[in-house]
Design a protein around this motif. Structure first.
Motif, PDB file in Angstrom:
ATOM      1  N   LYS A  15      10.398 -57.075  17.054  1.00 24.32           N
ATOM      2  CA  LYS A  15      10.258 -57.254  18.492  1.00 24.32           C
ATOM      3  C   LYS A  15      10.049 -55.930  19.073  1.00 24.32           C
ATOM      4  N   LEU A  16       9.022 -55.826  20.015  1.00 19.00           N
ATOM      5  CA  LEU A  16       8.567 -54.360  20.392  1.00 19.00           C
ATOM      6  C   LEU A  16       8.513 -54.471  21.976  1.00 19.00           C
ATOM      7  N   LEU A  17       9.295 -53.418  22.522  1.00 15.97           N
ATOM      8  CA  LEU A  17       9.085 -53.382  23.993  1.00 15.97           C
ATOM      9  C   LEU A  17       8.577 -51.944  24.362  1.00 15.97           C
ATOM     10  N   ASP A  18       7.478 -52.143  25.094  1.00 12.89           N
ATOM     11  CA  ASP A  18       6.610 -51.028  25.779  1.00 12.89           C
ATOM     12  C   ASP A  18       7.198 -51.021  27.049  1.00 12.89           C
ATOM     13  N   PHE A  19       8.061 -50.091  27.545  1.00  9.59           N
ATOM     14  CA  PHE A  19       8.595 -49.760  28.561  1.00  9.59           C
ATOM     15  C   PHE A  19       7.716 -48.657  29.509  1.00  9.59           C
ATOM     16  N   ALA A  20       7.491 -49.107  30.837  1.00 12.43           N
ATOM     17  CA  ALA A  20       6.622 -48.648  31.641  1.00 12.43           C
ATOM     18  C   ALA A  20       5.173 -48.724  31.264  1.00 12.43           C
ATOM     19  N   ILE A  53      11.227 -49.500  20.672  1.00 18.05           N
ATOM     20  CA  ILE A  53      10.989 -49.463  22.175  1.00 18.05           C
ATOM     21  C   ILE A  53       9.769 -48.133  22.356  1.00 18.05           C
ATOM     22  N   ILE A  54       8.783 -48.108  22.997  1.00 21.29           N
ATOM     23  CA  ILE A  54       7.735 -46.965  22.942  1.00 21.29           C
ATOM     24  C   ILE A  54       7.573 -46.900  24.581  1.00 21.29           C
ATOM     25  N   CYS A  55       7.642 -45.692  24.971  1.00 24.10           N
ATOM     26  CA  CYS A  55       7.149 -45.396  26.271  1.00 24.10           C
ATOM     27  C   CYS A  55       6.170 -44.110  26.455  1.00 24.10           C
ATOM     28  N   THR A  56       5.284 -44.151  26.855  1.00 23.93           N
ATOM     29  CA  THR A  56       3.923 -43.434  26.702  1.00 23.93           C
ATOM     30  C   THR A  56       3.451 -42.719  28.312  1.00 23.93           C
ATOM     31  N   ILE A  57       3.443 -41.399  28.136  1.00 20.46           N
ATOM     32  CA  ILE A  57       3.148 -40.817  29.491  1.00 20.46           C
ATOM     33  C   ILE A  57       3.705 -41.291  30.903  1.00 20.46           C
ATOM     34  N   SER A  58       5.157 -41.600  30.870  1.00 18.46           N
ATOM     35  CA  SER A  58       5.642 -42.390  31.965  1.00 18.46           C
ATOM     36  C   SER A  58       6.789 -41.446  32.192  1.00 18.46           C
ATOM     37  N   TYR A  59       7.413 -40.714  31.495  1.00 17.29           N
ATOM     38  CA  TYR A  59       8.803 -40.013  31.559  1.00 17.29           C
ATOM     39  C   TYR A  59       8.783 -39.148  32.795  1.00 17.29           C
ATOM     40  N   HIS A  60       7.488 -38.150  32.834  1.00 12.63           N
ATOM     41  CA  HIS A  60       7.472 -37.522  34.179  1.00 12.63           C
ATOM     42  C   HIS A  60       7.405 -38.002  35.248  1.00 12.63           C
ATOM     43  N   HIS A  61       7.247 -39.327  35.435  1.00 13.34           N
ATOM     44  CA  HIS A  61       7.035 -39.806  36.827  1.00 13.34           C
ATOM     45  C   HIS A  61       8.810 -40.431  37.058  1.00 13.34           C
ATOM     46  N   ILE A  62       9.558 -40.518  35.917  1.00 10.29           N
ATOM     47  CA  ILE A  62      10.712 -41.064  36.411  1.00 10.29           C
ATOM     48  C   ILE A  62      11.813 -40.028  36.909  1.00 10.29           C
ATOM     49  N   HIS A  63      12.332 -40.116  37.818  1.00 12.17           N
ATOM     50  CA  HIS A  63      13.327 -39.263  38.550  1.00 12.17           C
ATOM     51  C   HIS A  63      14.503 -39.177  37.726  1.00 12.17           C
ATOM     52  N   ASN A  64      15.195 -40.155  37.188  1.00 12.72           N
ATOM     53  CA  ASN A  64      16.422 -40.161  36.419  1.00 12.72           C
ATOM     54  C   ASN A  64      16.344 -40.711  35.304  1.00 12.72           C
ATOM     55  N   TYR A  65      15.677 -39.888  34.551  1.00 12.35           N
ATOM     56  CA  TYR A  65      14.998 -40.370  32.953  1.00 12.35           C
ATOM     57  C   TYR A  65      16.403 -40.164  31.984  1.00 12.35           C
ATOM     58  N   GLU A  66      17.389 -39.507  32.475  1.00  6.83           N
ATOM     59  CA  GLU A  66      18.548 -39.518  31.634  1.00  6.83           C
ATOM     60  C   GLU A  66      19.161 -41.035  31.657  1.00  6.83           C
ATOM     61  N   GLN A  67      19.289 -41.404  32.579  1.00  9.22           N
ATOM     62  CA  GLN A  67      20.149 -42.760  32.651  1.00  9.22           C
ATOM     63  C   GLN A  67      19.118 -43.944  32.240  1.00  9.22           C
ATOM     64  N   VAL A  68      17.780 -43.760  32.691  1.00  8.01           N
ATOM     65  CA  VAL A  68      17.069 -44.608  32.146  1.00  8.01           C
ATOM     66  C   VAL A  68      16.952 -44.876  30.382  1.00  8.01           C
ATOM     67  N   THR A  69      16.767 -43.439  29.924  1.00  6.94           N
ATOM     68  CA  THR A  69      17.120 -43.845  28.489  1.00  6.94           C
ATOM     69  C   THR A  69      18.325 -44.263  27.992  1.00  6.94           C
ATOM     70  N   LYS A  70      19.318 -43.745  28.761  1.00  7.40           N
ATOM     71  CA  LYS A  70      20.822 -44.345  28.176  1.00  7.40           C
ATOM     72  C   LYS A  70      20.672 -46.036  28.471  1.00  7.40           C
ATOM     73  N   LYS A  71      19.996 -46.600  29.198  1.00  2.99           N
ATOM     74  CA  LYS A  71      19.830 -48.077  29.295  1.00  2.99           C
ATOM     75  C   LYS A  71      18.980 -48.279  28.396  1.00  2.99           C
ATOM     76  N   LEU A  72      17.908 -47.900  28.081  1.00  3.19           N
ATOM     77  CA  LEU A  72      16.968 -48.439  27.002  1.00  3.19           C
ATOM     78  C   LEU A  72      17.757 -48.335  25.667  1.00  3.19           C
ATOM     79  N   ALA A  73      18.428 -47.367  25.302  1.00  2.00           N
ATOM     80  CA  ALA A  73      19.222 -47.297  24.070  1.00  2.00           C
ATOM     81  C   ALA A  73      20.006 -48.747  24.002  1.00  2.00           C
ATOM     82  N   THR A  74      20.510 -49.170  25.068  1.00  2.00           N
ATOM     83  CA  THR A  74      21.432 -50.514  24.910  1.00  2.00           C
ATOM     84  C   THR A  74      20.360 -51.578  24.419  1.00  2.00           C
ATOM     85  N   PHE A  75      19.014 -51.528  24.902  1.00  2.00           N
ATOM     86  CA  PHE A  75      18.188 -52.679  24.494  1.00  2.00           C
ATOM     87  C   PHE A  75      17.737 -52.565  23.006  1.00  2.00           C
TER      88      PHE A  75
END
Length: 317
Positions: A98-103, A179-201
């Motif tokens: 099961k693979l998630l491509d986030f953003a 979970i993969i996320c490519t060239i999107s983090y620099h657009h995310i204002h609150n990437y710390e909390q986004v990462t924390k949420k992704l970890a729960t997935f």
């Protein structure tokens, strides 16, 4: 309630990544080059390295800018799906996962994983999550093409930090093998909390892969809040900051961040001013960069794209 700053950042991204931009994005040579390299480095990366030491930064520039797509192609650059697991037997990318491509954007990167997850008698799932409906319409066209008895591919339009989406997001808790996320983090204002949420997935033992543009000038800025220009845009992607986010905020193990590869790409002036180091921007301003006419109109300039590669694993226990 999510913060007003986060909500405004999400709205700004939605406004920017509209249908017109999605069409241009699909045609960009730079995105085709980067998509191939992203998937190659994710598929072939030796995860055992991070259990012993952090990978070293690489100064090698990949590809030949005089050739179409720098000389890269899906057939020649990516591993052969038929022999992939023989060459990389420890890979977690395999049929049945099961693979998630986030953003996920338009799915230009996502679709390249399909051959490695498809096998008769196994059923794999690929999920794309993004905040932009315009981009997801392109993703969904790809999903229609690739969905089969062996593979389910579908998308969701979610802001994963919006508390109103929480009941819908519960279906993903402890679910994904990667979970993969490519060239999107620099657009995310609150990437710390986004990462924390992704970890729960992530399922226990699952891996998070982040690849993004890297500006070495960022490492020399102590206080990111005082940074300006391109450094402010890339401020969140310091290696130590990413490692802290993955390990200490999100609770992942086997964490590492490094500048894993570089390649040649043509980019417009705005991109260079917002993403590149001071040396490159000065070369742009002094006319030292090679230029050409863009298919979308205007000039674009040849630069080295430096890519940071960050990973972390959810504790298997």
């Amino acid at each position: 309630m999510t913060s007003s700053i986060h909500q405004q950042a999400v709205q700004n991204n939605k406004d920017s990544f509209n249908e017109e931009f999605a069409q241009k994005y699909e045609q960009l040579e730079s995105q085709s080059i980067l998509s191939i390299l992203f998937v190659k480095h994710i598929l072939e990366f030796d995860l055992s390295i991070v259990t012993t030491s952090n990978p070293e930064d690489s100064n090698v520039v990949l590809g030949d800018p005089e050739k179409p797509l720098n000389g890269f192609s899906i057939e020649e650059t990516l591993p052969d799906p038929k022999t992939y697991l023989q060459k990389f037997p420890k890979s977690i990318f395999r049929p049945g996962m099961k693979l998630l491509d986030f953003a996920c954007g338009t799915g230009k990167v996502t679709e390249l994983f399909v051959p490695y997850l498809t096998q008769k008698g196994q059923h794999s799932e690929i999920v794309g999550i993004d905040i932009g409906s315009a981009f997801l319409s392109w993703f969904n066209k790809r999903a229609e093409k690739f969905t089969s008895d062996e593979l389910t591919m579908k998308s969701y339009e979610y802001d994963i930090l919006d508390i109103d989406n929480e009941p819908k997001l519960e279906q993903f808790n402890n679910y994904f093998d990667a979970i993969i996320c490519t060239i999107s983090y620099h657009h995310i204002h609150n990437y710390e909390q986004v990462t924390k949420k992704l970890a729960t997935f992530l399922a226990p033992g699952g891996w998070l892969f982040i690849i993004d543009f890297y500006n070495e000038d960022v490492e020399r800025v102590r206080d990111i809040s005082k940074a300006t220009g391109a450094v402010q845009h890339m401020g969140g992607l310091k290696k130590d900051s990413l490692n802290h986010t993955l390990r200490d905020i999100s609770g992942l193990i086997n964490v590492s961040s490094s500048c894993r590869f570089r390649t040649w790409v043509y980019q417009p002036k705005e991109f260079i001013m917002n993403h590149c180091d001071e040396e490159t921007t000065k070369k742009l301003e002094s006319g030292e960069l090679k230029s050409r006419n863009s298919k979308n109109g205007g000039l674009e300039y040849l630069i080295q794209a430096n890519l940071i590669y960050a990973i972390g694993q959810k504790n298997p226990k």
